[in-house]
Design a protein around this motif. Sequence first.
Motif, PDB file in Angstrom:
ATOM      1  N   ASP A  91       0.879  -1.168   0.000  1.00 39.42           N
ATOM      2  CA  ASP A  91       0.000   0.000   0.000  1.00 39.42           C
ATOM      3  C   ASP A  91       0.912   1.213   0.000  1.00 39.42           C
ATOM      4  O   ASP A  91       1.546   1.533   0.997  1.00 39.42           O
ATOM      5  CB  ASP A  91      -0.889  -0.020   1.243  1.00 39.42           C
ATOM      6  CG  ASP A  91      -1.803   1.181   1.307  1.00 39.42           C
ATOM      7  OD1 ASP A  91      -2.034   1.824   0.263  1.00 39.42           O
ATOM      8  OD2 ASP A  91      -2.293   1.490   2.413  1.00 39.42           O
ATOM      9  N   THR A  92       0.998   1.866  -1.135  1.00 41.74           N
ATOM     10  CA  THR A  92       1.941   2.964  -1.264  1.00 41.74           C
ATOM     11  C   THR A  92       1.313   4.110  -2.034  1.00 41.74           C
ATOM     12  O   THR A  92       0.135   4.083  -2.356  1.00 41.74           O
ATOM     13  CB  THR A  92       3.245   2.475  -1.947  1.00 41.74           C
ATOM     14  OG1 THR A  92       4.195   3.535  -1.927  1.00 41.74           O
ATOM     15  CG2 THR A  92       2.996   2.026  -3.368  1.00 41.74           C
ATOM     16  N   SER A  93       2.086   5.094  -2.322  1.00 39.56           N
ATOM     17  CA  SER A  93       1.623   6.258  -3.060  1.00 39.56           C
ATOM     18  C   SER A  93       2.697   6.659  -4.061  1.00 39.56           C
ATOM     19  O   SER A  93       3.882   6.541  -3.773  1.00 39.56           O
ATOM     20  CB  SER A  93       1.370   7.409  -2.083  1.00 39.56           C
ATOM     21  OG  SER A  93       0.984   8.563  -2.769  1.00 39.56           O
TER      22      SER A  93
ATOM     23  N   VAL B 135       4.998  11.346   2.613  1.00 42.32           N
ATOM     24  CA  VAL B 135       4.479  10.111   2.021  1.00 42.32           C
ATOM     25  C   VAL B 135       5.637   9.179   1.686  1.00 42.32           C
ATOM     26  O   VAL B 135       5.587   7.981   1.957  1.00 42.32           O
ATOM     27  CB  VAL B 135       3.632  10.419   0.760  1.00 42.32           C
ATOM     28  CG1 VAL B 135       3.366   9.157  -0.047  1.00 42.32           C
ATOM     29  CG2 VAL B 135       2.329  11.085   1.151  1.00 42.32           C
TER      30      VAL B 135
ATOM     31  N   ALA C  35       6.994   7.620   4.884  1.00 40.22           N
ATOM     32  CA  ALA C  35       6.093   6.708   5.595  1.00 40.22           C
ATOM     33  C   ALA C  35       5.639   5.515   4.772  1.00 40.22           C
ATOM     34  O   ALA C  35       5.303   4.479   5.336  1.00 40.22           O
ATOM     35  CB  ALA C  35       4.866   7.481   6.070  1.00 40.22           C
ATOM     36  N   ARG C  36       5.627   5.648   3.428  1.00 42.14           N
ATOM     37  CA  ARG C  36       4.983   4.605   2.627  1.00 42.14           C
ATOM     38  C   ARG C  36       5.820   4.108   1.458  1.00 42.14           C
ATOM     39  O   ARG C  36       5.279   3.493   0.544  1.00 42.14           O
ATOM     40  CB  ARG C  36       3.642   5.116   2.118  1.00 42.14           C
ATOM     41  CG  ARG C  36       2.679   5.380   3.272  1.00 42.14           C
ATOM     42  CD  ARG C  36       1.361   5.915   2.824  1.00 42.14           C
ATOM     43  NE  ARG C  36       0.663   4.985   1.948  1.00 42.14           N
ATOM     44  CZ  ARG C  36      -0.404   5.346   1.241  1.00 42.14           C
ATOM     45  NH1 ARG C  36      -0.865   6.556   1.286  1.00 42.14           N
ATOM     46  NH2 ARG C  36      -0.998   4.460   0.464  1.00 42.14           N
ATOM     47  N   ASP C  37       7.127   4.326   1.473  1.00 37.16           N
ATOM     48  CA  ASP C  37       7.983   3.795   0.405  1.00 37.16           C
ATOM     49  C   ASP C  37       8.177   2.312   0.659  1.00 37.16           C
ATOM     50  O   ASP C  37       8.844   1.912   1.613  1.00 37.16           O
ATOM     51  CB  ASP C  37       9.326   4.517   0.395  1.00 37.16           C
ATOM     52  CG  ASP C  37      10.248   4.033  -0.705  1.00 37.16           C
ATOM     53  OD1 ASP C  37      10.131   2.865  -1.131  1.00 37.16           O
ATOM     54  OD2 ASP C  37      11.098   4.823  -1.142  1.00 37.16           O
ATOM     55  N   PRO C  38       7.588   1.429  -0.180  1.00 42.18           N
ATOM     56  CA  PRO C  38       7.647   0.003   0.119  1.00 42.18           C
ATOM     57  C   PRO C  38       9.058  -0.571   0.095  1.00 42.18           C
ATOM     58  O   PRO C  38       9.366  -1.476   0.865  1.00 42.18           O
ATOM     59  CB  PRO C  38       6.768  -0.637  -0.963  1.00 42.18           C
ATOM     60  CG  PRO C  38       6.717   0.356  -2.061  1.00 42.18           C
ATOM     61  CD  PRO C  38       6.857   1.696  -1.410  1.00 42.18           C
TER      62      PRO C  38
ATOM     63  N   LEU D 190      10.661   0.434   3.367  1.00 41.22           N
ATOM     64  CA  LEU D 190      10.027  -0.291   4.471  1.00 41.22           C
ATOM     65  C   LEU D 190      10.508  -1.736   4.544  1.00 41.22           C
ATOM     66  O   LEU D 190      10.789  -2.254   5.624  1.00 41.22           O
ATOM     67  CB  LEU D 190       8.504  -0.245   4.329  1.00 41.22           C
ATOM     68  CG  LEU D 190       7.860   1.110   4.572  1.00 41.22           C
ATOM     69  CD1 LEU D 190       6.380   1.077   4.189  1.00 41.22           C
ATOM     70  CD2 LEU D 190       8.019   1.531   6.016  1.00 41.22           C
TER      71      LEU D 190
END
Length: 111
Positions: A6-8, A31, A34-37, A40
Amino acid sequence: YSSLADTSRYHGHSMSDPGITYRTRDEVASVRAARDPVALVKSWLIDKELATEAEVKGIEKRVRKVVDEAVAKAKAATPPPPGELTRDIYVGKYEHPRMVNVGPGPQGGPA
């Protein structure tokens, strides 16, 4: 193996779209943080002691080599025929989207 993230998208749509026309730099940065796959997964591997930083760097290096080789191969390849431009395009808002211009896939198999 497969993965779902779930990313942007934090880059623009094209070279002429810097990606900050409709978002602030702070929003893009938050973003991304917090949301870099990729970031992560790297952190998760190291935090859970499933891989060391050196091992992760080795994986990145091997992946970069594979990608660079694929890009070089694609650039050297003969361009596909014009009919491929519309192949496998999903259209409409259906429970099960339909595809247009679907024909046999490689070696005559399914598309």
